[in-house]
Structure formats: C-alpha cells, structure tokens
Motif scaffolding. Structure first.
Motif, short mmCIF file in Angstrom:
data_model
loop_
_atom_site.label_atom_id
_atom_site.label_comp_id
_atom_site.label_asym_id
_atom_site.label_seq_id
_atom_site.Cartn_x
_atom_site.Cartn_y
_atom_site.Cartn_z
N LEU A 136 -38.46 9.04 -31.96
CA LEU A 136 -39.84 8.58 -31.74
C LEU A 136 -40.59 8.47 -33.06
O LEU A 136 -41.36 7.51 -33.26
CB LEU A 136 -40.56 9.52 -30.78
CG LEU A 136 -40.09 9.46 -29.32
CD1 LEU A 136 -40.81 10.52 -28.49
CD2 LEU A 136 -40.33 8.09 -28.74
N ILE A 137 -40.40 9.42 -33.97
CA ILE A 137 -41.04 9.34 -35.29
C ILE A 137 -40.51 8.13 -36.04
O ILE A 137 -41.26 7.38 -36.66
CB ILE A 137 -40.83 10.65 -36.08
CG1 ILE A 137 -41.61 11.79 -35.43
CG2 ILE A 137 -41.25 10.50 -37.54
CD1 ILE A 137 -41.31 13.17 -36.01
N PHE A 138 -39.18 7.97 -35.99
CA PHE A 138 -38.58 6.81 -36.66
C PHE A 138 -39.15 5.51 -36.09
O PHE A 138 -39.50 4.60 -36.84
CB PHE A 138 -37.05 6.85 -36.49
CG PHE A 138 -36.35 5.66 -37.08
CD1 PHE A 138 -36.15 5.56 -38.45
CD2 PHE A 138 -35.91 4.62 -36.26
CE1 PHE A 138 -35.52 4.46 -38.98
CE2 PHE A 138 -35.28 3.52 -36.79
CZ PHE A 138 -35.06 3.42 -38.15
N LEU A 139 -39.24 5.44 -34.77
CA LEU A 139 -39.79 4.24 -34.14
C LEU A 139 -41.26 4.09 -34.48
O LEU A 139 -41.76 2.97 -34.62
CB LEU A 139 -39.59 4.27 -32.62
CG LEU A 139 -38.16 4.04 -32.13
CD1 LEU A 139 -38.08 4.18 -30.61
CD2 LEU A 139 -37.65 2.69 -32.56
N GLY A 140 -41.98 5.20 -34.60
CA GLY A 140 -43.39 5.15 -34.97
C GLY A 140 -43.57 4.56 -36.36
O GLY A 140 -44.48 3.78 -36.60
N PHE A 141 -42.74 4.96 -37.31
CA PHE A 141 -42.87 4.44 -38.68
C PHE A 141 -42.23 3.06 -38.84
O PHE A 141 -42.81 2.16 -39.43
CB PHE A 141 -42.24 5.43 -39.69
CG PHE A 141 -43.05 6.64 -39.94
CD1 PHE A 141 -44.36 6.55 -40.40
CD2 PHE A 141 -42.52 7.92 -39.72
CE1 PHE A 141 -45.09 7.69 -40.64
CE2 PHE A 141 -43.27 9.05 -39.96
CZ PHE A 141 -44.55 8.94 -40.42
N PHE A 142 -41.04 2.97 -38.36
CA PHE A 142 -40.29 1.73 -38.62
C PHE A 142 -40.20 0.79 -37.40
O PHE A 142 -39.68 -0.30 -37.51
CB PHE A 142 -38.86 2.07 -39.07
CG PHE A 142 -38.84 2.83 -40.35
CD1 PHE A 142 -39.15 2.18 -41.54
CD2 PHE A 142 -38.52 4.18 -40.38
CE1 PHE A 142 -39.12 2.90 -42.72
CE2 PHE A 142 -38.50 4.88 -41.57
CZ PHE A 142 -38.80 4.24 -42.74
N GLY A 143 -40.70 1.20 -36.26
CA GLY A 143 -40.60 0.39 -35.04
C GLY A 143 -41.36 -0.92 -35.16
O GLY A 143 -40.87 -1.99 -34.78
N ARG A 144 -42.59 -0.84 -35.72
CA ARG A 144 -43.38 -2.05 -35.87
C ARG A 144 -42.68 -3.02 -36.82
O ARG A 144 -42.62 -4.22 -36.56
CB ARG A 144 -44.76 -1.68 -36.36
CG ARG A 144 -45.73 -2.84 -36.29
CD ARG A 144 -47.12 -2.39 -36.66
NE ARG A 144 -47.71 -1.46 -35.72
CZ ARG A 144 -48.47 -1.80 -34.71
NH1 ARG A 144 -48.76 -3.06 -34.51
NH2 ARG A 144 -48.97 -0.92 -33.90
N LYS A 145 -42.13 -2.49 -37.94
CA LYS A 145 -41.42 -3.36 -38.87
C LYS A 145 -40.17 -3.94 -38.23
O LYS A 145 -39.84 -5.11 -38.42
CB LYS A 145 -41.05 -2.58 -40.15
CG LYS A 145 -42.21 -2.30 -41.04
CD LYS A 145 -41.74 -1.63 -42.31
CE LYS A 145 -42.93 -1.38 -43.21
NZ LYS A 145 -42.57 -0.79 -44.47
#
Length: 173
Positions: A23-32
């Motif tokens: 979830l943290i990974f998706l939070g940081f890199f999900g939008r990109k």
C-alpha cells in the motif's frame, strides 16, 4: 498452527506488513505507475487512431480511384461502342460504294460488249453485203456474157444514153 495464523494480533503477522508495504509502495509509486500505464495506453490509442485515419484515407482514395476507373471504363466502353457503330456505318457505306462501283463497272462492260457485238454485227453485215455484191456482179457478168451479143449490146447502150437525162432529173429532184 493454522489456528494461530488465523488468530492473534494483526501487526505481528508477515502478511500484514507485506500488505502495508504494498500500500505504501502504491501510495508513492501508484500514481506514477498508473500515469505511465495511461500514457502507454494513450500512445497506443493514438497510434491505432492514426492507423484508422490512414486506413480511412486510403479507403477513400481507393474508392475515388475505383470510381475514376469505373468512369474511365464506362467511357472506354462508350467510345468502343461508338467506334464499332462508326465502323459498321463505314462498312455499310463502303459496301454500298463497292456495290455501286461494281454495278457501274458491269454496266460499262455490258455497254462495251454491246458495242463490240454491234460492231461485229455491222462488220458481218458489211462482209455479207460485199460478198453478195461480189457474187451478184460475178453472176451478172456471167449472165451478160452468155446472153448479150454485140447487136443487143448496142441497143442497150443507146437505151441507157436516152434514159440518162430522165434519171439525172429524177435524182436532182
């Protein structure tokens, strides 16, 4: 062991932390990541749209070329039909002209044959007349030589001389 995995504090388990990390990974890199996927899909969509536009343009050009080719074909068929009709009329005209020439030639030959026949008839009649005249002269000479003597001869000459003025007057009138 399964019971313990199902019960207990949630943050003490590894799946919880893996889920939090994702979830943290998706939070940081999900939008990109989503932007990159959307950008990739947009580029693919644009390329497909360009190919569709090119295909539509090519189809329109092909349809225009087909219509042009059909128009040229129709024009060529019409021109060929005109040429065939013209050739037919020309052939009829030439046939009529040749027929007229043949008839005229036949008439000329017929006239020439008639003229030759008439000339041959005239020559034959003249020949027969000459032969008849020559025969008549020979027969007359023979008859006169056999029938006329000197005394009779003198009387015929005297009579011809006496009849001469009357014959001349008759011929002059």
């Amino acid at each position: 062991m399964q019971y313990e995995a199902m019960h207990g504090l949630l943050w003490t388990k590894g799946t919880f932390w893996v889920t939090v990390a994702v979830l943290i990974f998706l939070g940081f890199f999900g939008r990109k990541l989503i932007n990159a996927i959307v950008s990739l899909l947009d580029r693919r969509s644009q390329a497909i749209q360009q190919e569709l536009d090119e295909a539509a343009r090519l189809r329109a050009e092909a349809e225009r070329m087909l219509k042009d080719a059909e128009a040229r074909r129709e024009a060529a068929i019409a021109q060929a039909a005109d040429m065939v009709a013209l050739a037919g009329r020309e052939a009829e005209r030439l046939a009529a002209e040749l027929l007229a020439d043949a008839e005229a030639s036949a008439r000329r030959r017929e006239q020439m044959a008639k003229a030759r026949i008439a000339a041959a008839e005239t020559a034959a009649i003249a020949e027969v007349r000459n032969a008849a005249a020559n025969l008549a002269v020979k027969v007359t000479e023979r008859i006169l030589a056999e029938t006329i003597d000197g005394e009779h001869d003198q009387s015929l000459v005297d009579q011809a001389i006496n009849d001469l003025p009357a014959a001349l007057r008759k011929q002059a009138a």
